[in-house]
Scaffold this motif. Structure first.
Motif, mmCIF file in Angstrom:
data_model
loop_
_atom_site.group_PDB
_atom_site.id
_atom_site.type_symbol
_atom_site.label_atom_id
_atom_site.label_comp_id
_atom_site.label_asym_id
_atom_site.label_seq_id
_atom_site.Cartn_x
_atom_site.Cartn_y
_atom_site.Cartn_z
ATOM 1 N N ASN A 106 0.812 -1.225 0.000
ATOM 2 C CA ASN A 106 0.000 0.000 0.000
ATOM 3 C C ASN A 106 0.842 1.270 0.000
ATOM 4 N N PHE A 107 1.826 1.311 -0.866
ATOM 5 C CA PHE A 107 2.629 2.518 -1.028
ATOM 6 C C PHE A 107 2.247 3.224 -2.332
ATOM 7 N N PRO A 108 2.397 4.541 -2.389
ATOM 8 C CA PRO A 108 1.970 5.306 -3.577
ATOM 9 C C PRO A 108 2.976 5.258 -4.718
ATOM 10 N N PHE A 109 3.610 4.104 -4.913
ATOM 11 C CA PHE A 109 4.517 3.888 -6.035
ATOM 12 C C PHE A 109 4.658 2.381 -6.232
ATOM 13 N N ASP A 110 5.116 1.990 -7.397
ATOM 14 C CA ASP A 110 5.268 0.580 -7.726
ATOM 15 C C ASP A 110 6.708 0.155 -7.460
ATOM 16 N N SER A 111 6.923 -0.562 -6.356
ATOM 17 C CA SER A 111 8.280 -0.929 -5.980
ATOM 18 C C SER A 111 8.927 -1.895 -6.968
ATOM 19 N N ALA A 164 19.392 6.727 -3.584
ATOM 20 C CA ALA A 164 19.300 7.210 -2.202
ATOM 21 C C ALA A 164 20.028 6.290 -1.229
ATOM 22 N N GLY A 165 20.632 5.223 -1.755
ATOM 23 C CA GLY A 165 21.436 4.339 -0.911
ATOM 24 C C GLY A 165 20.760 3.041 -0.510
ATOM 25 N N MET A 166 19.634 2.697 -1.148
ATOM 26 C CA MET A 166 18.902 1.492 -0.773
ATOM 27 C C MET A 166 18.755 0.570 -1.969
ATOM 28 N N ALA A 167 19.097 -0.688 -1.780
ATOM 29 C CA ALA A 167 18.865 -1.699 -2.802
ATOM 30 C C ALA A 167 17.946 -2.768 -2.245
ATOM 31 N N TYR A 168 17.065 -3.269 -3.072
ATOM 32 C CA TYR A 168 16.175 -4.334 -2.635
ATOM 33 C C TYR A 168 15.820 -5.208 -3.823
ATOM 34 N N GLY A 169 15.533 -6.470 -3.529
ATOM 35 C CA GLY A 169 15.066 -7.376 -4.559
ATOM 36 C C GLY A 169 13.549 -7.312 -4.637
ATOM 37 N N THR A 170 13.005 -7.523 -5.820
ATOM 38 C CA THR A 170 11.559 -7.514 -5.991
ATOM 39 C C THR A 170 11.007 -8.930 -5.896
ATOM 40 N N VAL A 171 9.712 -9.011 -5.823
ATOM 41 C CA VAL A 171 9.056 -10.315 -5.760
ATOM 42 C C VAL A 171 9.409 -11.137 -6.992
#
Length: 214
Positions: A186-191, A203-210
């Motif tokens: 429920n965030f206002p953007f598509d991660s 911004a210094g953050m990396a994450y893997g997607t589903v």
């Protein structure tokens, strides 16, 4: 969603700690809780400050010496630094995965399956300290945080807003919750969006997607 600690929330935060860089601008947040504090008055000033660090490699010193005069780490210097980091990690037995974003910034991630996480991080820290990590940090800040904001959430929000990747109701607090809390829905953007990932990486953050985890 799978998050990876390889790339920490550091591009803004780390530079605050390096050589006692002092925040400039209004450190107190506005009514919306947003601060316009910067990590330095300019990139040239930041690079001059970085040159006082005692642990600089010879390559970092050469790059920063030029950057303090021009205010820029060049793309060629950045690519060379990335190549050195990748080569060092390969010598340690780790074939890094690379993703290049439209900004020219290259996301560097470890192999998917790593049997010894402690050894991986030890090798990472060794390679960062013996190659050109300051050149990498400088260029990535130039591309991802040109205004030198100290708050990574502000950095990511501005990038997402400029790229028209946010809902009209989005706030900096929405971005901050995504970066710092366990909430992932429920965030206002598509991660999952490539452009969104690019903004957060800047911004210094990396994450893997589903999708990547499947």
């Amino acid at each position: 969603m799978r998050f990876n600690v390889w790339k920490r929330l550091e591009l803004a935060a780390v530079t605050v700690g390096i050589a006692g860089v002092v925040l400039v601008g209004c450190a107190a947040p506005d009514e919306a809780g947003v601060s316009d504090a910067r990590v330095a008055e300019s990139f040239a000033a930041m690079y001059t400050q970085w040159l006082t660090e005692p642990d600089l490699t010879e390559m970092d010193r050469l790059v920063l010496d030029e950057a303090q005069r021009t205010g820029r780490v060049t793309q060629g210097q950045y690519q060379d630094a990335i190549d050195r980091l990748v080569s060092c990690m390969a010598d340690a037995g780790y074939a890094l995965q690379l993703t290049t974003y439209p900004s020219g910034v290259i996301e560097v991630q470890p192999p998917v399956a790593v049997p010894d996480g402690d050894d991986l991080m030890s090798s990472k820290h060794f390679c960062e300290k013996t190659t050109s990590i300051y050149a990498i940090m400088g260029y990535e800040m130039q591309q991802g945080n040109p205004e030198l904001y100290a708050d990574p959430a502000v950095v990511a929000f501005n990038c997402l807003e400029d790229a028209d990747l946010l809902a009209s109701t989005a706030t900096v607090d929405d971005v901050k919750r995504f970066m710092y809390s366990s909430e992932r829905d429920n965030f206002p953007f598509d991660s999952e969006d490539f452009g969104v990932k690019a903004c957060f990486y800047g911004a210094g953050m990396a994450y893997g997607t589903v999708a990547e985890a499947e």
